[in-house]
Design a protein around this motif. Structure first.
Motif, PDB file in Angstrom:
ATOM      1  N   LEU A 177       0.591  -1.155  -0.304  1.00 47.21           N
ATOM      2  CA  LEU A 177       0.054   0.291  -0.409  1.00 47.21           C
ATOM      3  C   LEU A 177       1.244   1.198   0.102  1.00 47.21           C
ATOM      4  N   ILE A 178       1.727   1.332   0.818  1.00 45.30           N
ATOM      5  CA  ILE A 178       2.691   2.700   1.121  1.00 45.30           C
ATOM      6  C   ILE A 178       3.511   2.438  -0.054  1.00 45.30           C
ATOM      7  N   ALA A 179       3.713   1.617  -0.905  1.00 46.25           N
ATOM      8  CA  ALA A 179       4.561   1.445  -2.281  1.00 46.25           C
ATOM      9  C   ALA A 179       3.814   2.105  -3.397  1.00 46.25           C
ATOM     10  N   PHE A 180       2.426   1.502  -3.753  1.00 46.33           N
ATOM     11  CA  PHE A 180       1.254   1.936  -3.971  1.00 46.33           C
ATOM     12  C   PHE A 180       1.363   3.481  -4.081  1.00 46.33           C
ATOM     13  N   ILE A 181       0.989   3.847  -3.467  1.00 46.22           N
ATOM     14  CA  ILE A 181       1.151   5.128  -2.950  1.00 46.22           C
ATOM     15  C   ILE A 181       1.917   6.101  -3.618  1.00 46.22           C
ATOM     16  N   MET A 182       3.163   5.745  -2.916  1.00 44.13           N
ATOM     17  CA  MET A 182       4.488   6.532  -3.899  1.00 44.13           C
ATOM     18  C   MET A 182       4.795   6.685  -5.618  1.00 44.13           C
ATOM     19  N   TYR A 183       4.090   5.904  -5.433  1.00 46.74           N
ATOM     20  CA  TYR A 183       4.406   5.488  -7.131  1.00 46.74           C
ATOM     21  C   TYR A 183       3.723   5.999  -7.800  1.00 46.74           C
ATOM     22  N   ASN A 184       2.140   6.240  -7.064  1.00 47.01           N
ATOM     23  CA  ASN A 184       0.515   7.000  -7.433  1.00 47.01           C
ATOM     24  C   ASN A 184       1.234   8.191  -7.976  1.00 47.01           C
ATOM     25  N   ALA A 185       2.266   8.702  -7.268  1.00 50.54           N
ATOM     26  CA  ALA A 185       2.486  10.179  -6.969  1.00 50.54           C
ATOM     27  C   ALA A 185       3.709  10.262  -7.948  1.00 50.54           C
ATOM     28  N   LEU A 186       4.809   8.902  -8.047  1.00 49.27           N
ATOM     29  CA  LEU A 186       5.308   9.352  -8.901  1.00 49.27           C
ATOM     30  C   LEU A 186       4.750   8.881 -10.897  1.00 49.27           C
ATOM     31  N   PHE A 187       4.558   8.434 -10.750  1.00 48.92           N
ATOM     32  CA  PHE A 187       3.149   7.729 -11.955  1.00 48.92           C
ATOM     33  C   PHE A 187       2.590   9.003 -12.943  1.00 48.92           C
ATOM     34  N   PHE A 188       1.494  10.126 -12.129  1.00 47.97           N
ATOM     35  CA  PHE A 188       1.603  11.026 -12.963  1.00 47.97           C
ATOM     36  C   PHE A 188       2.184  11.996 -12.825  1.00 47.97           C
ATOM     37  N   ARG A 189       3.044  11.812 -12.317  1.00 54.27           N
ATOM     38  CA  ARG A 189       4.215  13.610 -12.078  1.00 54.27           C
ATOM     39  C   ARG A 189       4.797  13.396 -13.921  1.00 54.27           C
ATOM     40  N   PRO A 190       5.542  12.240 -14.002  1.00 52.71           N
ATOM     41  CA  PRO A 190       5.780  12.552 -15.545  1.00 52.71           C
ATOM     42  C   PRO A 190       4.421  12.889 -16.602  1.00 52.71           C
ATOM     43  N   ILE A 191       3.489  11.530 -16.033  1.00 55.43           N
ATOM     44  CA  ILE A 191       1.642  11.991 -17.520  1.00 55.43           C
ATOM     45  C   ILE A 191       1.449  13.430 -17.472  1.00 55.43           C
ATOM     46  N   ARG A 192       1.712  14.234 -16.642  1.00 53.19           N
ATOM     47  CA  ARG A 192       1.386  15.412 -16.835  1.00 53.19           C
ATOM     48  C   ARG A 192       2.557  16.595 -17.379  1.00 53.19           C
ATOM     49  N   GLN A 193       3.379  15.926 -17.073  1.00 54.98           N
ATOM     50  CA  GLN A 193       4.567  16.810 -17.997  1.00 54.98           C
ATOM     51  C   GLN A 193       5.031  16.277 -19.336  1.00 54.98           C
ATOM     52  N   ILE A 194       4.410  15.201 -19.663  1.00 54.29           N
ATOM     53  CA  ILE A 194       4.988  15.056 -21.299  1.00 54.29           C
ATOM     54  C   ILE A 194       3.713  15.778 -21.740  1.00 54.29           C
ATOM     55  N   ALA A 195       3.105  15.831 -21.737  1.00 58.17           N
ATOM     56  CA  ALA A 195       2.407  17.115 -22.268  1.00 58.17           C
ATOM     57  C   ALA A 195       3.186  18.679 -22.607  1.00 58.17           C
ATOM     58  N   ASP A 196       3.271  19.033 -21.762  1.00 55.84           N
ATOM     59  CA  ASP A 196       4.408  20.188 -21.897  1.00 55.84           C
ATOM     60  C   ASP A 196       5.641  19.970 -21.843  1.00 55.84           C
ATOM     61  N   ARG A 197       6.345  18.444 -22.156  1.00 53.26           N
ATOM     62  CA  ARG A 197       7.422  18.604 -22.964  1.00 53.26           C
ATOM     63  C   ARG A 197       7.381  18.585 -24.384  1.00 53.26           C
ATOM     64  N   PHE A 198       6.242  17.541 -24.663  1.00 50.12           N
ATOM     65  CA  PHE A 198       5.366  17.838 -26.489  1.00 50.12           C
ATOM     66  C   PHE A 198       5.353  18.880 -26.425  1.00 50.12           C
ATOM     67  N   ASN A 199       4.790  20.081 -25.967  1.00 48.30           N
ATOM     68  CA  ASN A 199       4.797  20.827 -26.678  1.00 48.30           C
ATOM     69  C   ASN A 199       6.106  21.908 -26.390  1.00 48.30           C
ATOM     70  N   THR A 200       6.700  22.014 -25.577  1.00 51.91           N
ATOM     71  CA  THR A 200       8.154  22.216 -25.334  1.00 51.91           C
ATOM     72  C   THR A 200       8.822  21.731 -27.253  1.00 51.91           C
ATOM     73  N   LEU A 201       8.714  20.461 -27.523  1.00 52.62           N
ATOM     74  CA  LEU A 201       9.461  19.654 -28.267  1.00 52.62           C
ATOM     75  C   LEU A 201       8.341  20.688 -30.281  1.00 52.62           C
ATOM     76  N   GLN A 202       7.429  20.926 -29.794  1.00 49.03           N
ATOM     77  CA  GLN A 202       6.664  21.181 -30.883  1.00 49.03           C
ATOM     78  C   GLN A 202       7.480  22.532 -30.882  1.00 49.03           C
ATOM     79  N   LEU A 203       6.813  23.212 -30.171  1.00 53.03           N
ATOM     80  CA  LEU A 203       7.684  24.400 -30.383  1.00 53.03           C
ATOM     81  C   LEU A 203       8.587  24.859 -31.135  1.00 53.03           C
ATOM     82  N   GLY A 204       9.421  24.042 -30.336  1.00 59.55           N
ATOM     83  CA  GLY A 204      11.089  23.903 -30.559  1.00 59.55           C
ATOM     84  C   GLY A 204      10.634  23.644 -32.615  1.00 59.55           C
TER      85      GLY A 204
END
Length: 591
Positions: A290-317
């Motif tokens: 349970l503890i590991a999954f709570i930590m993984y959840n936080a780690l998992f959603f952070r890169p998903i949110r960032q990928i959209a921003d990264r992708f737009n940075t890449l597209q802008l470039g």
């Protein structure tokens, strides 16, 4: 680096051809790039190991009371944290390092390419747009490597490693955690498309803003002379408002997306805790899981949110890259294939049935033919727009003719090495352009082979030494942009010295004395007589008093030669254009 042709599919949502062109600039730094790939993988692995080790620590060491194992796990976690911090530092540093060096190379290629373009390209392209391409668009590319490609690859790898560890620990909790992924991916896709469009609008607005500001700052005297400040300010406000609105739209999309992503992530954690609590009660799910999954959840959603921003940075470039590649692929280059490079020109110039137009079929010169022997002086007279300056531009190969031929010393102009040809043609224009820098810099233009002694010799020759020595610092006197702190006559004399230090065989004077006072004109006229001796001279002048001693005077009208001869011969032509013009100036001077 030789640019390849941009494919027809450029400008699509994600253009791999443009990306490949951009990655071709990585080739000189491929070792750093490969190292960056390994650092990215290492960062992803180290960043996802921590929850797995904590799960083992809780379920094995704490539950079983294994203090020795507990201490070993804590030590391992500390080592892992230090290693992760170190690898993250190296990844961030070398990602930024690679981006900056690639930006340097692209900007160098772009500026070198601009130097080789024909003047006709600059005639039809706003300077502000080119400044945006060379500064803002190129700078955007650094983010492609520091915040785009490497970071996005790291995020994707981290997601894959997290999912692998989650399935390893408990597949049921994994499916519960992933239940909110579909709405999150949908919102991410919508956000990506909206922000991409707003970024493109921002780049277009920046180009318009740069172009407007550059043009109006350069022409500020015209704006103020005609009391046009208020109207120009309103135009600026409109363009600035467009820029602001484009940025606000991107801010709006960010302000909607990230709260939505946070809510979905919170829902995912809530579902996880609700399901795991039931399993905990039933004894089918461990505390560590349970503890590991709570930590993984936080780690998992952070890169998903960032990928959209990264992708737009890449597209802008990539949008910026596409614009830069179109500029680099522009083939409107000055032809430099000529190889003939004599040490010294004799100075013979001949135009043979020359036809020329800046925009066909609007002919500026029509069937122009004349011959100048070495050491002769030929003058051109005519109304504004008659084609006088165009003849000079063609002799220096600023533009190429459509029909006929131009020969120097019996050879076609296109056979000459361009730099060697221009080095032996001294040009003094009516509109003198001086760069910000010292007097010396404006005369030598960075050519360190020109000594101060040669500068002073040329200054003596044109009568400029007296005023140059009076300036604070003499040759080191700081010239403001466009020579704002110097008089028109002083700027003209400096341009004359600039032409003479190269000891040209052909001298071109484009109304060189039209903007100076009588005293300065006398100095220049005296210098011109010395300079023309033994040199071929082509002179354009509105003041006919400056060309009376010319070996030949050509009268132009609407791009055609109407009259030709010496001063005395042209005065004898009854009703001739030159005779009428001379009498008009004579009467004005008499009054």
């Amino acid at each position: 680096m030789q640019p390849q042709a941009l494919p027809s599919n450029a400008g699509q949502v994600f253009d791999w051809a443009v990306l490949r062109r951009l990655l071709s600039y990585v080739r000189p730094y491929r070792r750093v790039f490969i190292g960056l790939i390994f650092l990215t993988v290492a960062t992803a692995v180290l960043g996802t190991l921590r929850p797995f080790l904590i799960q083992r620590l809780v379920d094995v060491n704490i539950e079983q009371g294994d203090m020795r194992g507990l201490n070993a796990q804590f030590a391992l976690l500390l080592v892992l944290l230090v290693a992760h911090a170190g690898v993250s530092y190296l990844q961030t540093y070398y990602g930024g390092w690679l981006g900056q060096y690639i930006v340097r190379d692209i900007r160098t290629d772009l500026y070198q390419h601009l130097l080789g373009l024909k003047l006709s390209f600059f005639d039809r392209t706003p300077i502000g747009v080119l400044v945006t391409r060379n500064i803002s668009d190129v700078e955007t590319l650094s983010d492609v490597f520091s915040e785009g490609l490497a970071a996005m690859a790291g995020d994707i790898l981290q997601i894959l490693f997290i999912m692998a560890f989650m399935f390893w620990i408990d597949w049921r909790l994994t499916l519960v955690s992933l239940s909110v992924i579909p709405p999150l991916l949908f919102s991410t896709y919508v956000f990506k498309e909206k922000v991409k469009k707003s970024f493109q609008d921002v780049r277009n607005a920046v180009a318009k803003l740069n172009s407007f500001v550059q043009e109006h700052l350069t022409g500020m005297n015209v704006v103020q002379i005609f009391n046009n400040e208020e109207r120009e300010f309103r135009k600026f406000e409109k363009i600035n408002q467009e820029h602001t609105q484009a940025n606000i739209r991107s801010v709006l999309y960010y302000s909607i997306y990230f709260p939505v992503a946070e809510v979905l992530a919170a829902i995912g954690v809530g579902l996880l805790v609700w399901y795991a609590a039931q399993g905990q009660i039933e004894g089918s799910i461990s505390k560590g899981a349970l503890i590991a999954f709570i930590m993984y959840n936080a780690l998992f959603f952070r890169p998903i949110r960032q990928i959209a921003d990264r992708f737009n940075t890449l597209q802008l470039g990539l949008v910026s890259t596409e614009r830069l590649l179109k500029l680099l692929d522009n083939k409107d280059l000055v032809a430099t294939t000529g190889t003939y490079a004599p040490e010294q020109l004799q100075g013979e110039v001949e135009f043979k049935k020359v036809w020329f137009a800046y925009n066909e079929p609007e002919w500026v010169l029509r069937d122009i033919s004349f011959h100048v022997r070495p050491g002769q002086t030929i003058a051109f007279v005519g109304a504004t727009g008659a084609g006088k300056t165009s003849i000079i531009n063609l002799l220096s190969r600023f533009y190429d003719i459509q029909q006929g031929s131009i020969c120097v010393d019996g050879r076609d102009l296109r056979e000459y090495d361009l730099s060697q040809l221009r080095r032996q043609i001294g040009v003094v224009l009516q509109d003198v352009f001086l760069f910000a820098g010292s007097i010396r810099d404006n005369i030598t233009l960075g050519n360190h082979s020109i000594s101060d002694e040669r500068i002073w010799e040329a200054a003596d020759l044109v009568g400029a030494r007296r005023f140059m020595e009076r300036l604070p610092g003499a040759l080191d006197y700081p010239v403001m942009e466009r020579g704002a702190t110097l008089s028109v006559g002083q700027r003209q004399l400096i341009s004359f010295v600039r032409a003479m230090v190269y000891q040209p065989r052909v001298i071109v004077l484009d109304e060189a004395t039209s903007s100076v006072d009588s005293e300065t004109e006398e100095l220049i006229q005296e210098a011109i007589e010395k300079l023309m001796k033994g040199r071929t001279s082509l002179v354009i002048a509105h003041r006919l008093s400056t060309i009376q001693k010319a070996d030949k005077i050509i009268v132009l009208d609407k791009g055609e030669i109407k009259e030709a001869g010496t001063h005395e011969e042209l005065l004898q032509l009854e009703g001739g254009y030159y005779a009428q013009l001379y009498r008009m100036q004579y009467l004005v001077n008499e009054q």
